[in-house]
Design a protein around this motif. Structure first.
Motif, PDB file in Angstrom:
ATOM      1  N   LEU A  66       0.823  -1.208   0.000  1.00 37.70           N
ATOM      2  CA  LEU A  66       0.000   0.000   0.000  1.00 37.70           C
ATOM      3  C   LEU A  66       0.861   1.263   0.000  1.00 37.70           C
ATOM      4  N   THR A  67       2.092   1.171   0.472  1.00 35.86           N
ATOM      5  CA  THR A  67       2.997   2.317   0.490  1.00 35.86           C
ATOM      6  C   THR A  67       3.361   2.718  -0.934  1.00 35.86           C
ATOM      7  N   ARG A  68       3.546   1.734  -1.791  1.00 39.44           N
ATOM      8  CA  ARG A  68       3.958   1.979  -3.177  1.00 39.44           C
ATOM      9  C   ARG A  68       2.833   1.746  -4.181  1.00 39.44           C
ATOM     10  N   ASN A  69       1.653   1.383  -3.668  1.00 39.41           N
ATOM     11  CA  ASN A  69       0.498   1.098  -4.525  1.00 39.41           C
ATOM     12  C   ASN A  69       0.853   0.077  -5.607  1.00 39.41           C
ATOM     13  N   ARG A 119       3.598  -0.851   4.254  1.00 39.26           N
ATOM     14  CA  ARG A 119       2.248  -1.208   4.699  1.00 39.26           C
ATOM     15  C   ARG A 119       1.729  -2.197   3.665  1.00 39.26           C
ATOM     16  N   LEU A 120       1.482  -3.427   4.132  1.00 33.62           N
ATOM     17  CA  LEU A 120       1.122  -4.520   3.227  1.00 33.62           C
ATOM     18  C   LEU A 120      -0.249  -5.067   3.566  1.00 33.62           C
ATOM     19  N   ARG A 121      -0.968  -5.486   2.527  1.00 33.79           N
ATOM     20  CA  ARG A 121      -2.289  -6.105   2.703  1.00 33.79           C
ATOM     21  C   ARG A 121      -2.323  -7.423   1.936  1.00 33.79           C
ATOM     22  N   VAL A 122      -2.759  -8.479   2.605  1.00 34.60           N
ATOM     23  CA  VAL A 122      -2.916  -9.779   1.950  1.00 34.60           C
ATOM     24  C   VAL A 122      -4.258  -9.767   1.218  1.00 34.60           C
TER      25      VAL A 122
END
Length: 137
Positions: A66-69, A119-122
């Motif tokens: 999410l930090t780098r989209n 910030r990562l999302r599975v």
């Protein structure tokens, strides 16, 4: 760093990871310490008790930085399997270590070696050994 989501970890993975942590090189020390913290706070269960929406070792995961989209698909592997897995990410890489034990939909803030955070999302688990009843993979 924000609050981290609860983790569920396969008992066999936890044992193998502890050996990796115990033998970590100086280069891997930061990740080893973070991984040790995750193992300590995670709930360790038998492989047969891992739900199919939880990231375990050798799972192929679709996740978004999410930090780098940026969305990616990677297979979470032990370091010795990096060269034999096409889309591999090592559990001893900062991003790899952050994914272990998360559920689909979980988001985690994770430190990177360059004093930044990811910030990562599975988003999905495309393949998981426990789902395929491959408990000792």
């Amino acid at each position: 760093m924000g609050q981290r989501p609860p983790l569920l970890i396969n008992r066999l993975d936890a044992d193998r990871l502890q050996r990796l942590i115990d033998n970590a090189t100086d280069k891997d020390q930061m990740v080893a310490e973070l991984l040790q913290d995750e193992l300590s706070r995670g709930e360790v269960v038998d492989p047969e008790d891992i739900p199919d929406n939880v990231v375990s070792m050798n799972s192929q995961i679709q996740f978004t930085d999410l930090t780098r989209n940026q969305q990616m698909v990677r297979t979470l592997v032990y370091p010795h399997s990096l060269s034999t897995t096409k889309d591999a990410i090592s559990i001893m890489a900062p991003i790899g270590a952050s994914l272990l034990g998360l559920k689909v939909g979980d988001t985690i803030d994770w430190p990177l070696p360059n004093q930044q955070n990811a910030r990562l999302r599975v988003d999905a688990i495309l393949w998981q050994p426990e789902r395929e009843k491959q408990y000792h993979r």
